[in-house]
Design a protein around this motif. Structure first.
Motif, PDB file in Angstrom:
ATOM      1  N   ALA A 141      39.712  50.223  90.549  1.00 48.72           N
ATOM      2  CA  ALA A 141      41.054  50.594  90.091  1.00 48.72           C
ATOM      3  C   ALA A 141      41.015  51.104  88.653  1.00 48.72           C
ATOM      4  CB  ALA A 141      41.991  49.395  90.201  1.00 48.72           C
ATOM      5  N   ALA A 142      40.242  50.438  87.797  1.00 45.83           N
ATOM      6  CA  ALA A 142      40.119  50.874  86.403  1.00 45.83           C
ATOM      7  C   ALA A 142      39.495  52.261  86.325  1.00 45.83           C
ATOM      8  CB  ALA A 142      39.285  49.869  85.615  1.00 45.83           C
ATOM      9  N   ALA A 143      38.496  52.511  87.171  1.00 45.44           N
ATOM     10  CA  ALA A 143      37.863  53.831  87.197  1.00 45.44           C
ATOM     11  C   ALA A 143      38.859  54.897  87.640  1.00 45.44           C
ATOM     12  CB  ALA A 143      36.656  53.807  88.133  1.00 45.44           C
ATOM     13  N   PHE A 144      39.687  54.557  88.624  1.00 47.85           N
ATOM     14  CA  PHE A 144      40.715  55.485  89.107  1.00 47.85           C
ATOM     15  C   PHE A 144      41.723  55.797  87.998  1.00 47.85           C
ATOM     16  CE2 PHE A 144      44.952  55.896  91.253  1.00 47.85           C
ATOM     17  CZ  PHE A 144      44.750  57.150  91.810  1.00 47.85           C
ATOM     18  N   LEU A 145      42.060  54.782  87.205  1.00 43.97           N
ATOM     19  CA  LEU A 145      43.009  54.957  86.103  1.00 43.97           C
ATOM     20  C   LEU A 145      42.356  55.602  84.875  1.00 43.97           C
ATOM     21  CD1 LEU A 145      44.721  51.446  86.328  1.00 43.97           C
ATOM     22  CD2 LEU A 145      45.788  53.630  86.933  1.00 43.97           C
ATOM     23  N   LYS A 146      41.013  55.704  84.917  1.00 42.25           N
ATOM     24  CA  LYS A 146      40.227  56.255  83.806  1.00 42.25           C
ATOM     25  C   LYS A 146      40.430  55.444  82.532  1.00 42.25           C
ATOM     26  CE  LYS A 146      40.091  60.930  85.709  1.00 42.25           C
ATOM     27  NZ  LYS A 146      40.361  62.374  85.494  1.00 42.25           N
ATOM     28  N   VAL A 147      40.229  54.137  82.683  1.00 44.26           N
ATOM     29  CA  VAL A 147      40.402  53.228  81.557  1.00 44.26           C
ATOM     30  C   VAL A 147      39.408  52.075  81.700  1.00 44.26           C
ATOM     31  CG1 VAL A 147      42.130  51.764  82.685  1.00 44.26           C
ATOM     32  CG2 VAL A 147      42.148  51.982  80.197  1.00 44.26           C
ATOM     33  N   GLY A 148      39.018  51.490  80.570  1.00 43.65           N
ATOM     34  CA  GLY A 148      38.169  50.307  80.597  1.00 43.65           C
ATOM     35  C   GLY A 148      39.027  49.053  80.661  1.00 43.65           C
ATOM     36  N   LEU A 149      38.483  47.987  81.213  1.00 41.37           N
ATOM     37  CA  LEU A 149      39.234  46.736  81.297  1.00 41.37           C
ATOM     38  C   LEU A 149      39.171  45.944  79.998  1.00 41.37           C
ATOM     39  CD1 LEU A 149      38.218  45.537  84.882  1.00 41.37           C
ATOM     40  CD2 LEU A 149      40.409  46.507  84.175  1.00 41.37           C
ATOM     41  N   THR A 150      38.205  46.272  79.153  1.00 39.25           N
ATOM     42  CA  THR A 150      38.057  45.569  77.876  1.00 39.25           C
ATOM     43  C   THR A 150      38.084  46.562  76.720  1.00 39.25           C
ATOM     44  OG1 THR A 150      35.640  45.710  77.980  1.00 39.25           O
ATOM     45  CG2 THR A 150      36.667  43.744  78.927  1.00 39.25           C
ATOM     46  N   LYS A 151      38.472  46.049  75.543  1.00 37.69           N
ATOM     47  CA  LYS A 151      38.450  46.862  74.330  1.00 37.69           C
ATOM     48  C   LYS A 151      38.409  45.931  73.126  1.00 37.69           C
ATOM     49  CE  LYS A 151      40.718  50.727  71.965  1.00 37.69           C
ATOM     50  NZ  LYS A 151      41.864  51.660  71.950  1.00 37.69           N
ATOM     51  N   THR A 152      37.542  46.244  72.181  1.00 38.40           N
ATOM     52  CA  THR A 152      37.389  45.415  70.990  1.00 38.40           C
ATOM     53  C   THR A 152      38.728  45.192  70.294  1.00 38.40           C
ATOM     54  OG1 THR A 152      35.178  46.341  70.687  1.00 38.40           O
ATOM     55  CG2 THR A 152      36.144  45.180  68.812  1.00 38.40           C
ATOM     56  N   LYS A 153      39.007  43.944  69.946  1.00 40.38           N
ATOM     57  CA  LYS A 153      40.206  43.496  69.227  1.00 40.38           C
ATOM     58  C   LYS A 153      41.477  43.514  70.075  1.00 40.38           C
ATOM     59  CE  LYS A 153      38.556  44.831  64.621  1.00 40.38           C
ATOM     60  NZ  LYS A 153      38.857  45.603  63.381  1.00 40.38           N
ATOM     61  N   ILE A 154      41.510  44.315  71.127  1.00 41.34           N
ATOM     62  CA  ILE A 154      42.713  44.409  71.960  1.00 41.34           C
ATOM     63  C   ILE A 154      42.590  43.556  73.224  1.00 41.34           C
ATOM     64  CG2 ILE A 154      44.118  45.960  73.398  1.00 41.34           C
ATOM     65  CD1 ILE A 154      43.631  48.141  71.364  1.00 41.34           C
ATOM     66  N   ALA A 155      41.442  43.651  73.879  1.00 40.64           N
ATOM     67  CA  ALA A 155      41.257  42.911  75.135  1.00 40.64           C
ATOM     68  C   ALA A 155      39.803  42.469  75.283  1.00 40.64           C
ATOM     69  CB  ALA A 155      41.682  43.770  76.319  1.00 40.64           C
ATOM     70  N   PRO A 156      39.407  41.404  74.562  1.00 36.90           N
ATOM     71  CA  PRO A 156      38.041  40.893  74.705  1.00 36.90           C
ATOM     72  C   PRO A 156      37.863  40.011  75.938  1.00 36.90           C
ATOM     73  CG  PRO A 156      39.216  39.606  73.072  1.00 36.90           C
ATOM     74  CD  PRO A 156      40.156  40.695  73.501  1.00 36.90           C
ATOM     75  N   ILE A 157      38.946  39.795  76.668  1.00 38.05           N
ATOM     76  CA  ILE A 157      38.927  38.915  77.845  1.00 38.05           C
ATOM     77  C   ILE A 157      39.527  39.648  79.043  1.00 38.05           C
ATOM     78  CG2 ILE A 157      39.804  36.753  78.840  1.00 38.05           C
ATOM     79  CD1 ILE A 157      40.057  35.711  75.952  1.00 38.05           C
ATOM     80  N   VAL A 158      38.927  39.446  80.213  1.00 37.80           N
ATOM     81  CA  VAL A 158      39.503  39.921  81.473  1.00 37.80           C
ATOM     82  C   VAL A 158      39.680  38.717  82.387  1.00 37.80           C
ATOM     83  CG1 VAL A 158      39.231  41.394  83.498  1.00 37.80           C
ATOM     84  CG2 VAL A 158      38.368  42.159  81.295  1.00 37.80           C
ATOM     85  N   TYR A 179      47.546  53.952  76.987  1.00 39.31           N
ATOM     86  CA  TYR A 179      47.396  55.405  77.063  1.00 39.31           C
ATOM     87  C   TYR A 179      47.659  55.912  78.481  1.00 39.31           C
ATOM     88  CZ  TYR A 179      43.250  57.245  79.495  1.00 39.31           C
ATOM     89  OH  TYR A 179      42.371  57.702  80.434  1.00 39.31           O
ATOM     90  N   VAL A 180      47.405  55.071  79.476  1.00 33.09           N
ATOM     91  CA  VAL A 180      47.680  55.446  80.871  1.00 33.09           C
ATOM     92  C   VAL A 180      49.178  55.598  81.087  1.00 33.09           C
ATOM     93  CG1 VAL A 180      47.444  54.756  83.282  1.00 33.09           C
ATOM     94  CG2 VAL A 180      45.612  54.246  81.667  1.00 33.09           C
ATOM     95  N   VAL A 181      49.951  54.670  80.513  1.00 29.58           N
ATOM     96  CA  VAL A 181      51.407  54.713  80.655  1.00 29.58           C
ATOM     97  C   VAL A 181      51.990  55.884  79.867  1.00 29.58           C
ATOM     98  CG1 VAL A 181      53.555  53.478  80.182  1.00 29.58           C
ATOM     99  CG2 VAL A 181      51.572  52.236  81.077  1.00 29.58           C
ATOM    100  N   LYS A 182      51.454  56.129  78.679  1.00 26.34           N
ATOM    101  CA  LYS A 182      51.987  57.199  77.820  1.00 26.34           C
ATOM    102  C   LYS A 182      51.770  58.588  78.403  1.00 26.34           C
ATOM    103  CE  LYS A 182      51.598  54.682  73.447  1.00 26.34           C
ATOM    104  NZ  LYS A 182      50.860  54.558  72.158  1.00 26.34           N
ATOM    105  N   LYS A 183      50.679  58.759  79.159  1.00 25.54           N
ATOM    106  CA  LYS A 183      50.369  60.104  79.659  1.00 25.54           C
ATOM    107  C   LYS A 183      50.969  60.387  81.030  1.00 25.54           C
ATOM    108  CE  LYS A 183      46.043  59.392  82.191  1.00 25.54           C
ATOM    109  NZ  LYS A 183      44.661  59.866  82.378  1.00 25.54           N
ATOM    110  N   LYS A 184      51.702  59.410  81.601  1.00 26.57           N
ATOM    111  CA  LYS A 184      52.227  59.597  82.960  1.00 26.57           C
ATOM    112  C   LYS A 184      53.248  60.732  83.004  1.00 26.57           C
ATOM    113  CE  LYS A 184      56.118  56.359  82.824  1.00 26.57           C
ATOM    114  NZ  LYS A 184      56.828  55.292  83.539  1.00 26.57           N
TER     115      LYS A 184
END
Length: 255
Positions: free
Chosen positions: A137-154, A250-255
């Motif tokens: 699903a993340a690949a389909f959305l073209k986004v990573g599930l983690t990001k430094t300082k924003i989402a270090p946990i899944v 960014y996924v929501v902003k570009k919709k």
């Protein structure tokens, strides 16, 4: 010991629990394909893409797991026991039996219930992992599930709890806000999940993405903010996965 007895005892029976990946038949692993080619019996989940079954020998027995159990039953434990009994029965008869599961069997795949039955009956088994729906699903959305300082946990969370349970086993107050939440099988509880998160202090503008039919050709997405969940929660049919967290901004902003 005569030769016939020795021959019978030397035959090894083994169950291979294989993750087929989500939807796209090209997402199954090479090891999974090579093992399927040696199978004598394959018990597969209803979501497994039927194109994957082309790797199964024509002499092998094919069994749809959902014709053995009723996955919509409230008493899922009883229904799962029926399937466990069948796996054990076939494993005692066939040398190589495949339990083919959608996605990755180690994540919300009723894996422990099945391997407990195998262990109880002293049947050898091996787990061959697959790609889980969250990754696809993340690949389909073209986004990573983690990001430094924003989402270090899944966090992987069930969106479909035991319907017979009086209280939820999910403590929404304990879910870390600096994270990405992934709710599996969430189609019936999308609005409730959004409500509970907001109640526990998640910002109403936190982005989310609903991905329908993950990995299939007709894969589809709906994106928005938690406050808008009710507006998007219509005509949604399973299978569905819900992702929540700021990595989706960014996924929501570009919709």
């Amino acid at each position: 010991m005569n030769s016939s007895n020795y021959s019978k005892r030397s035959i090894k029976h083994k169950v291979y629990i294989i993750g087929a990946g989500p939807g796209d038949p090209e997402l199954i692993t090479l090891k999974g394909i090579n093992t399927l080619k040696k199978s004598e019996c394959v018990i597969y989940d209803y979501l497994v893409n039927r194109d994957i079954l082309k790797y199964v020998p024509i002499t092998a027995e094919l069994i749809n797991a959902d014709k053995v159990r009723n996955r919509f039953s409230d008493n899922f434990t009883k229904e799962q026991d029926k399937l466990n009994d069948l796996i054990v029965k076939k494993a005692k008869k066939c040398k190589i039996i495949i339990r083919l599961k959608n996605g990755d069997p180690v994540i919300f795949g009723r894996l422990n219930e099945e391997i407990e039955a195998l262990i109880k009956n002293k049947i050898d088994f091996e787990i061959i992992p697959g790609i889980t729906a969250a990754s696809s699903a993340a690949a389909f959305l073209k986004v990573g599930l983690t990001k430094t300082k924003i989402a270090p946990i899944v966090s992987f969370i069930t969106g479909h709890e035991n319907p017979l349970a009086k209280n939820s086993e999910i403590d929404f107050s304990k879910l870390p806000k600096k994270s990405t939440l992934v709710f599996y099988m969430a189609v019936k509880n999308l609005n409730n999940i959004a409500t509970e998160l907001i109640k526990e202090g998640w910002e109403k503008n936190t982005p989310f993405a609903i991905v329908e039919n993950v990995g299939f050709q007709y894969e589809n997405k709906r994106v928005g903010r938690l406050k808008d969940m009710k507006k998007l929660f219509f005509n949604i049919k399973p299978p569905v996965i819900l992702l929540v967290g700021d990595v989706l901004n960014y996924v929501v902003k570009k919709k």
